[in-house]
Design an enzyme around this catalytic site. Structure first.
Site, mmCIF file in Angstrom:
data_model
loop_
_atom_site.group_PDB
_atom_site.id
_atom_site.type_symbol
_atom_site.label_atom_id
_atom_site.label_comp_id
_atom_site.label_asym_id
_atom_site.label_seq_id
_atom_site.Cartn_x
_atom_site.Cartn_y
_atom_site.Cartn_z
ATOM 1 N N GLU A 29 -5.995 -5.950 3.971
ATOM 2 C CA GLU A 29 -6.020 -7.166 3.148
ATOM 3 C C GLU A 29 -7.148 -7.128 2.150
ATOM 4 N N GLY B 39 3.054 -2.882 8.528
ATOM 5 C CA GLY B 39 3.330 -3.118 9.933
ATOM 6 C C GLY B 39 4.804 -3.423 10.151
ATOM 7 N N THR C 164 0.826 -1.209 0.000
ATOM 8 C CA THR C 164 0.000 0.000 0.000
ATOM 9 C C THR C 164 0.862 1.261 0.000
HETATM 10 C C1 LIG Z 1 -4.020 -18.622 17.574
HETATM 11 C C2 LIG Z 1 -3.441 -18.613 16.139
HETATM 12 C C3 LIG Z 1 -4.265 -17.689 15.140
HETATM 13 C C4 LIG Z 1 -3.774 -17.803 13.674
HETATM 14 C C5 LIG Z 1 -4.264 -16.655 12.849
HETATM 15 C C6 LIG Z 1 -3.195 -15.607 12.706
HETATM 16 C C7 LIG Z 1 -3.793 -14.247 12.594
HETATM 17 C C8 LIG Z 1 -3.265 -13.443 11.483
HETATM 18 C C9 LIG Z 1 -4.364 -12.654 10.790
HETATM 19 C C10 LIG Z 1 -3.848 -11.892 9.652
HETATM 20 C C11 LIG Z 1 -3.089 -10.655 10.080
HETATM 21 C C12 LIG Z 1 -2.463 -10.036 8.875
HETATM 22 C C13 LIG Z 1 -2.151 -8.557 9.029
HETATM 23 C C14 LIG Z 1 -2.291 -7.928 7.720
HETATM 24 C C15 LIG Z 1 -1.923 -6.478 7.722
HETATM 25 C C16 LIG Z 1 -2.409 -5.895 6.422
HETATM 26 C C17 LIG Z 1 -1.750 -6.114 5.247
HETATM 27 C C18 LIG Z 1 -2.289 -5.534 4.018
HETATM 28 O O1 LIG Z 1 -3.320 -4.895 3.993
HETATM 29 S S1 LIG Z 1 -1.366 -5.882 2.607
HETATM 30 C C19 LIG Z 1 -2.201 -5.009 1.332
HETATM 31 C C20 LIG Z 1 -3.526 -5.639 0.985
HETATM 32 N N1 LIG Z 1 -4.080 -4.976 -0.141
HETATM 33 C C21 LIG Z 1 -5.078 -5.494 -0.870
HETATM 34 O O2 LIG Z 1 -5.635 -6.527 -0.567
HETATM 35 C C22 LIG Z 1 -5.469 -4.697 -2.070
HETATM 36 C C23 LIG Z 1 -6.861 -5.057 -2.546
HETATM 37 N N2 LIG Z 1 -6.944 -4.893 -3.988
HETATM 38 C C24 LIG Z 1 -6.919 -5.980 -4.839
HETATM 39 O O3 LIG Z 1 -6.861 -7.118 -4.449
HETATM 40 C C25 LIG Z 1 -7.016 -5.712 -6.306
HETATM 41 O O4 LIG Z 1 -6.450 -4.502 -6.610
HETATM 42 C C26 LIG Z 1 -8.464 -5.807 -6.838
HETATM 43 C C27 LIG Z 1 -8.740 -7.254 -6.993
HETATM 44 C C28 LIG Z 1 -9.395 -5.195 -5.860
HETATM 45 C C29 LIG Z 1 -8.665 -5.079 -8.138
HETATM 46 O O5 LIG Z 1 -7.512 -5.281 -8.854
HETATM 47 P P1 LIG Z 1 -7.506 -5.039 -10.427
HETATM 48 O O6 LIG Z 1 -6.158 -5.129 -10.931
HETATM 49 O O7 LIG Z 1 -8.323 -3.819 -10.738
HETATM 50 O O8 LIG Z 1 -8.211 -6.335 -10.865
HETATM 51 P P2 LIG Z 1 -9.537 -6.461 -11.664
HETATM 52 O O9 LIG Z 1 -10.641 -6.011 -10.845
HETATM 53 O O10 LIG Z 1 -9.321 -5.845 -13.009
HETATM 54 O O11 LIG Z 1 -9.553 -8.029 -11.791
HETATM 55 C C30 LIG Z 1 -8.539 -8.598 -12.566
HETATM 56 C C31 LIG Z 1 -8.703 -10.066 -12.519
HETATM 57 O O12 LIG Z 1 -7.816 -10.557 -11.531
HETATM 58 C C32 LIG Z 1 -8.477 -11.391 -10.619
HETATM 59 N N3 LIG Z 1 -7.866 -11.201 -9.327
HETATM 60 C C33 LIG Z 1 -7.778 -10.049 -8.647
HETATM 61 N N4 LIG Z 1 -7.142 -10.261 -7.487
HETATM 62 C C34 LIG Z 1 -6.844 -11.584 -7.459
HETATM 63 C C35 LIG Z 1 -6.187 -12.428 -6.507
HETATM 64 N N5 LIG Z 1 -5.744 -11.942 -5.334
HETATM 65 N N6 LIG Z 1 -6.024 -13.724 -6.802
HETATM 66 C C36 LIG Z 1 -6.508 -14.213 -7.970
HETATM 67 N N7 LIG Z 1 -7.147 -13.481 -8.924
HETATM 68 C C37 LIG Z 1 -7.301 -12.183 -8.644
HETATM 69 C C38 LIG Z 1 -9.896 -10.917 -10.652
HETATM 70 O O13 LIG Z 1 -10.734 -11.959 -10.245
HETATM 71 C C39 LIG Z 1 -10.064 -10.564 -12.103
HETATM 72 O O14 LIG Z 1 -10.265 -11.727 -12.809
HETATM 73 P P3 LIG Z 1 -11.253 -11.692 -14.077
HETATM 74 O O15 LIG Z 1 -11.132 -13.074 -14.636
HETATM 75 O O16 LIG Z 1 -10.739 -10.589 -14.981
HETATM 76 O O17 LIG Z 1 -12.600 -11.376 -13.509
HETATM 77 C C1 LIG Z 2 -4.407 -1.634 10.569
HETATM 78 C C2 LIG Z 2 -3.948 -1.677 9.126
HETATM 79 C C3 LIG Z 2 -2.793 -2.393 8.802
HETATM 80 C C4 LIG Z 2 -2.339 -2.409 7.490
HETATM 81 N N1 LIG Z 2 -1.172 -3.081 7.201
HETATM 82 C C5 LIG Z 2 -0.705 -3.065 5.930
HETATM 83 C C6 LIG Z 2 0.517 -3.729 5.613
HETATM 84 O O1 LIG Z 2 1.147 -4.325 6.492
HETATM 85 N N2 LIG Z 2 0.976 -3.684 4.331
HETATM 86 C C7 LIG Z 2 0.285 -3.031 3.338
HETATM 87 O O2 LIG Z 2 0.741 -3.035 2.190
HETATM 88 N N3 LIG Z 2 -0.900 -2.409 3.605
HETATM 89 C C8 LIG Z 2 -1.396 -2.412 4.870
HETATM 90 N N4 LIG Z 2 -2.584 -1.779 5.156
HETATM 91 C C9 LIG Z 2 -3.235 -0.991 4.105
HETATM 92 C C10 LIG Z 2 -4.508 -1.661 3.607
HETATM 93 O O3 LIG Z 2 -4.197 -2.765 2.809
HETATM 94 C C11 LIG Z 2 -5.298 -0.603 2.818
HETATM 95 O O4 LIG Z 2 -5.733 0.367 3.733
HETATM 96 C C12 LIG Z 2 -6.491 -1.220 2.102
HETATM 97 O O5 LIG Z 2 -6.039 -2.017 1.034
HETATM 98 C C13 LIG Z 2 -7.456 -0.154 1.559
HETATM 99 O O6 LIG Z 2 -6.757 0.753 0.723
HETATM 100 P P1 LIG Z 2 -6.819 2.321 1.053
HETATM 101 O O7 LIG Z 2 -6.601 2.512 2.503
HETATM 102 O O8 LIG Z 2 -5.938 3.016 0.099
HETATM 103 O O9 LIG Z 2 -8.339 2.727 0.776
HETATM 104 P P2 LIG Z 2 -8.926 2.996 -0.707
HETATM 105 O O10 LIG Z 2 -8.547 1.911 -1.629
HETATM 106 O O11 LIG Z 2 -8.624 4.398 -1.069
HETATM 107 O O12 LIG Z 2 -10.499 2.852 -0.398
HETATM 108 C C14 LIG Z 2 -11.151 3.903 0.297
HETATM 109 C C15 LIG Z 2 -12.625 3.729 0.093
HETATM 110 O O13 LIG Z 2 -12.895 3.800 -1.305
HETATM 111 C C16 LIG Z 2 -13.662 2.664 -1.697
HETATM 112 N N5 LIG Z 2 -13.233 2.153 -2.983
HETATM 113 C C17 LIG Z 2 -11.975 2.039 -3.422
HETATM 114 N N6 LIG Z 2 -11.932 1.425 -4.610
HETATM 115 C C18 LIG Z 2 -13.208 1.104 -4.923
HETATM 116 C C19 LIG Z 2 -13.836 0.439 -6.014
HETATM 117 N N7 LIG Z 2 -13.123 -0.049 -7.036
HETATM 118 N N8 LIG Z 2 -15.176 0.296 -5.972
HETATM 119 C C20 LIG Z 2 -15.890 0.748 -4.920
HETATM 120 N N9 LIG Z 2 -15.370 1.389 -3.865
HETATM 121 C C21 LIG Z 2 -14.038 1.563 -3.872
HETATM 122 C C22 LIG Z 2 -13.344 1.600 -0.668
HETATM 123 O O14 LIG Z 2 -14.457 0.750 -0.597
HETATM 124 C C23 LIG Z 2 -13.108 2.369 0.574
HETATM 125 O O15 LIG Z 2 -14.331 2.526 1.275
HETATM 126 C C24 LIG Z 2 -3.063 -1.730 6.477
HETATM 127 C C25 LIG Z 2 -4.224 -1.033 6.789
HETATM 128 C C26 LIG Z 2 -4.678 -1.008 8.112
HETATM 129 C C27 LIG Z 2 -5.938 -0.253 8.449
#
Ligand SMILES: CCCCCCCCCCCCCCC/C=C/C(=O)SCCNC(=O)CCNC(=O)[C@H](O)C(C)(C)COP(=O)(O)OP(=O)(O)OC[C@H]1O[C@@H](n2cnc3c(N)ncnc32)[C@H](O)[C@@H]1OP(=O)(O)O
Ligand SMILES: Cc1cc2nc3c(=O)[nH]c(=O)nc-3n(C[C@H](O)[C@H](O)[C@H](O)COP(=O)(O)OP(=O)(O)OC[C@H]3O[C@@H](n4cnc5c(N)ncnc54)[C@H](O)[C@@H]3O)c2cc1C
Length: 627
Positions: free
Chosen positions: A395, A152, A113
């Site tokens: 995520e 993180g 991100t």
């Molecule tokens: C006691 C023990 C307990 C054990 C448990 C332990 C606990 C741990 C819990 C977990 C803690 C973890 C902490 C995490 C901290 C946070 C980390 C983060 O946040 S990392 C960053 C995360 N960010 C995201 O997830 C971003 C979200 N955005 C996306 O995934 C993509 O951008 C999108 C899918 C929303 C859109 O992408 P785009 O390129 O626009 O794709 P399209 O919409 O055009 O779709 C294209 C095509 O691709 C397919 N697709 C998309 N994503 C995936 C994927 N991940 N895998 C497979 N395929 C994917 C999608 O289906 C489309 O397919 P199509 O055939 O064209 O329809």
């Molecule tokens: C506690 C915490 C820990 C995190 N840890 C990590 C980490 O370790 N590593 C990392 O890489 N990231 C991390 N992140 C970031 C996290 O993955 C992003 O915040 C998340 O992917 C959302 O992206 P954004 O914050 O840019 O919000 P945006 O993508 O800007 O979204 C903002 C709003 O716009 C809306 N929106 C955006 N796109 C669309 C769409 N296509 N259609 C409809 N609505 C839309 C969303 O629904 C949302 O309500 C963390 C976030 C938090 C809160």
């Protein structure tokens, strides 16, 4: 390790309640705890240990990992840095980096991100430009919005990170790829040249996870630092594309699956706290000549809490089921078979949102069910809410993931109408969606949820098609219909959650003792009945439920609450959380909530003296009109 040693580690660690530490002290205390826990957690078994010693060691490992995992600056190291090396590294890269990472010789995070982009991965701006002359990548943050923001542990803890950057070769973009980047000197921990690091500031929760920012100023890394399992850059700059560009997104699918199990865990902690407190708290006098009852005997309190027990079970069963699917798809991907990836992605895009939406709402309901004492930080309900609600966003923000699932559902439905066979968890969409008469059995209600999903998906597809016939572009039609696209995904997710919970419990029922089977199946019944009443509008619209049927459902629900009441405390005790993990004045096993509330209150720094210095400095002159 025996109980006392675990306690002593815990005692040593928690000499000061975190609430009264500064932002900086909280982080420093968390590092101290994490290092100690990691040392404990990773003291390895040796072959001459007795079975009993090995059991105790494993017990301690569960205790310490469960305590430290949620809020530790090491969280990303375990949950994303290591899984990305595993999933995106070549064999040699895995060999080298896994050893260092597992031994904690290095601490990593996952930097995807940016300040300007989180959801839209294809919009990420961090550049990785290949220089064939030096066989290096030049990492650069061209604008402020391209700074990595959120990862993180990034601020002051990690010395390595996976950077998701846009690959450029000879001016051409080749999409987003993972790069292993050292960000701090391993001896001095100083940021390396061309690297800007810092912390993003105080947050609603997770305030010891050390979320940071990272900017690059033409920082060079060698070619072998690109994780090249799914795509390669040869020495001369030739780009070799992977079989599917979305394979680089694999870590996110993995973590989404983890989050479903984590929501089961979070919700179980919250309802253990709230339910135990409800068993010791007595309040009001509905019957004049009787003592104040336990608040757990109020049916409204049972309505707030028992669904949380059932939901934790449901999320756990679904998580284990989803994990099996993830694991088998991962094996298929390893052998180049990709055709089940879209379904896994769609499932994760349904279950991660629904489990986080429900868990967040129910954890808040657990807090509200505890009155004023639920509002105390020492109850540990607010913090649990803070951890859970973050998963709504991280995520993959829930709305965006539900829309992703809708993409798959719409494609499946359009294909079905054209005669293409449906498979796996979407096969039911081909089923009969006309309901002649309401069937109030558990299986009957689950079938009605499937009918609701079919009808919602088919009707939103019709809306999309009508918009496109009216001349709207597919993108504009999609956006206009998006509210009902997310509703269709939620309906599909509900149908999956319910049917998997039921079928997974049925599998286990055969080996349970009759009394245990009865109680656990009552929770399944409660869960299904609760959601039928919550979604009664959909049932009226699509599943032929009548007002008489609703009346019967309401009565059944009330009877289920009464039936579960005698086992309620036993059900949360069965989650088996130690007091150290609950870390709650209200939820401790001994029920001494009032004494613990007072003990915690006395730890407030303000109670160190009877008169605070502001009396003489401000109050007294103020009250004497002399200020
Ligand atoms: C006691 C023990 C307990 C054990 C448990 C332990 C606990 C741990 C819990 C977990 C803690 C973890 C902490 C995490 C901290 C946070 C980390 C983060 O946040 S990392 C960053 C995360 N960010 C995201 O997830 C971003 C979200 N955005 C996306 O995934 C993509 O951008 C999108 C899918 C929303 C859109 O992408 P785009 O390129 O626009 O794709 P399209 O919409 O055009 O779709 C294209 C095509 O691709 C397919 N697709 C998309 N994503 C995936 C994927 N991940 N895998 C497979 N395929 C994917 C999608 O289906 C489309 O397919 P199509 O055939 O064209 O329809
Ligand atoms: C506690 C915490 C820990 C995190 N840890 C990590 C980490 O370790 N590593 C990392 O890489 N990231 C991390 N992140 C970031 C996290 O993955 C992003 O915040 C998340 O992917 C959302 O992206 P954004 O914050 O840019 O919000 P945006 O993508 O800007 O979204 C903002 C709003 O716009 C809306 N929106 C955006 N796109 C669309 C769409 N296509 N259609 C409809 N609505 C839309 C969303 O629904 C949302 O309500 C963390 C976030 C938090 C809160």
């Amino acid at each position: 390790m025996d109980e006392q040693k675990v306690l002593s580690i815990k005692g040593l660690l928690d000499d000061t309640p975190e609430e009264y530490l500064s932002h900086k002290e909280k982080y420093e205390n968390s590092i101290r705890k994490s290092v100690l826990f990691y040392k404990t957690l990773h003291s390895t078994e040796d072959e001459n240990m007795s079975v009993d010693e090995k059991t105790k060691l494993n017990f301690r490992n569960i205790v310490t990992s469960a305590i430290f995992k949620d809020n530790s600056p090491f969280m990303l190291h375990n949950s994303m840095f290591i899984p990305t090396i595993m999933g995106q590294g070549t064999d040699e890269q895995r060999e080298y980096w896994m050893k260092r990472a597992k031994n904690m010789e290095i601490i990593g995070t996952y930097a995807q991100t940016e300040l300007g982009h989180g959801t839209f991965i294809r919009g990420l701006e961090t550049q990785a430009t290949y220089d064939p002359d030096t066989e290096e990548f030049v990492l650069h943050s061209p604008v402020l919005s391209s700074y990595k923001w959120w990862p993180g542990g990034l601020a002051h803890t990690a010395n390595y990170c996976i950077v998701m950057a846009r690959l450029y070769i000879k001016g051409k973009s080749h999409g987003i790829h993972p790069f292993m980047v050292q960000i701090r000197d391993e001896e001095t921990h100083m940021p390396l040249p061309g690297i800007k690091l810092g912390e993003i500031g105080a947050k609603l929760g997770f305030n010891t996870v050390n979320n940071g920012f990272l900017g690059f100023e033409n920082h060079r890394i060698s070619r072998d630092r690109m994780l090249m399992k799914n795509a390669q850059v040869l020495k001369d700059g030739t780009f070799v594309a992977g079989s599917n560009s979305k394979l680089t997104y694999g870590t996110m699918v993995y973590v989404r699956v983890l989050i479903v199990s984590n929501m089961a865990n979070m919700l179980a902690k919250a309802v253990t706290i709230a339910l135990r407190y409800s068993a010791i708290r007595r309040q009001s006098q509905p019957k004049p000549d009787e003592p104040e009852p336990q608040i757990l005997d109020y049916v409204t309190q049972q309505h707030k809490l028992f669904i949380a027990i059932a939901s934790s079970h449901a999320f756990y069963m679904n998580a284990m089921w989803l994990w099996e699917i993830y694991y088998s798809v991962s094996l298929q991907l390893a052998s180049g078979k990709l055709d089940n990836l879209p379904e896994l992605h769609a499932l994760a895009c349904c279950l991660k949102p629904l489990s986080t939406i429900d868990a967040t709402a129910m954890i808040e309901k657990c807090r509200l069910a505890c009155g004023g004492h639920g509002y105390m930080l020492s109850a540990n309900l607010a913090q649990t809410y803070g951890l859970a609600t973050a998963a709504y966003t991280y995520e993959g923000e829930n709305t965006v993931l539900l829309l992703q699932a809708a993409r798959s559902l719409v494609k499946a439905w359009v294909g079905h109408v054209k005669g293409r066979p449906l498979k796996g968890t979407m096969a039911y969409l081909a089923g009969d969606s006309t309901v002649k008469a309401w069937d109030g059995s558990i299986d009957g209600i689950i079938q009605s949820f499937k009918v609701v999903a079919i009808r919602k998906i088919s009707s939103v597809v019709k809306i999309l098609q009508d918009y496109e016939k009216s001349g709207l572009s597919p993108e504009d039609a999609w956006n206009k219909a998006s509210v009902f696209l997310t509703a269709a995904s939620e309906a599909h997710g509900r149908a999956v959650l319910l049917s998997v919970y039921k079928s997974e419990m049925d599998k286990r029922a055969a080996v349970l003792s009759p009394p245990l089977r009865k109680v656990l199946l009552q929770l399944v019944d409660l869960y299904v009945t609760y959601w039928a009443l919550e979604k009664v509008g959909d049932m009226l619209l699509y599943a032929s439920i009548t007002d008489k049927d609703v009346d019967e459902l309401q009565r059944r629900y009330i009877e289920l609450l009464a039936a579960i009441r005698p086992n309620a405390v036993g059900l949360v005790d069965a989650f088996d959380f130690r007091d150290e993990i609950l870390n709650s004045t209200l939820g401790a096993y001994d029920g001494r909530a009032y004494e613990r509330l007072m003990e915690e209150a006395m730890k407030s720094p303000l109670n160190a003296e009877p008169v605070n210095q502001t009396f003489h400095k401000y109050l007294k002159p103020f009250m004497r009109g002399k200020l």
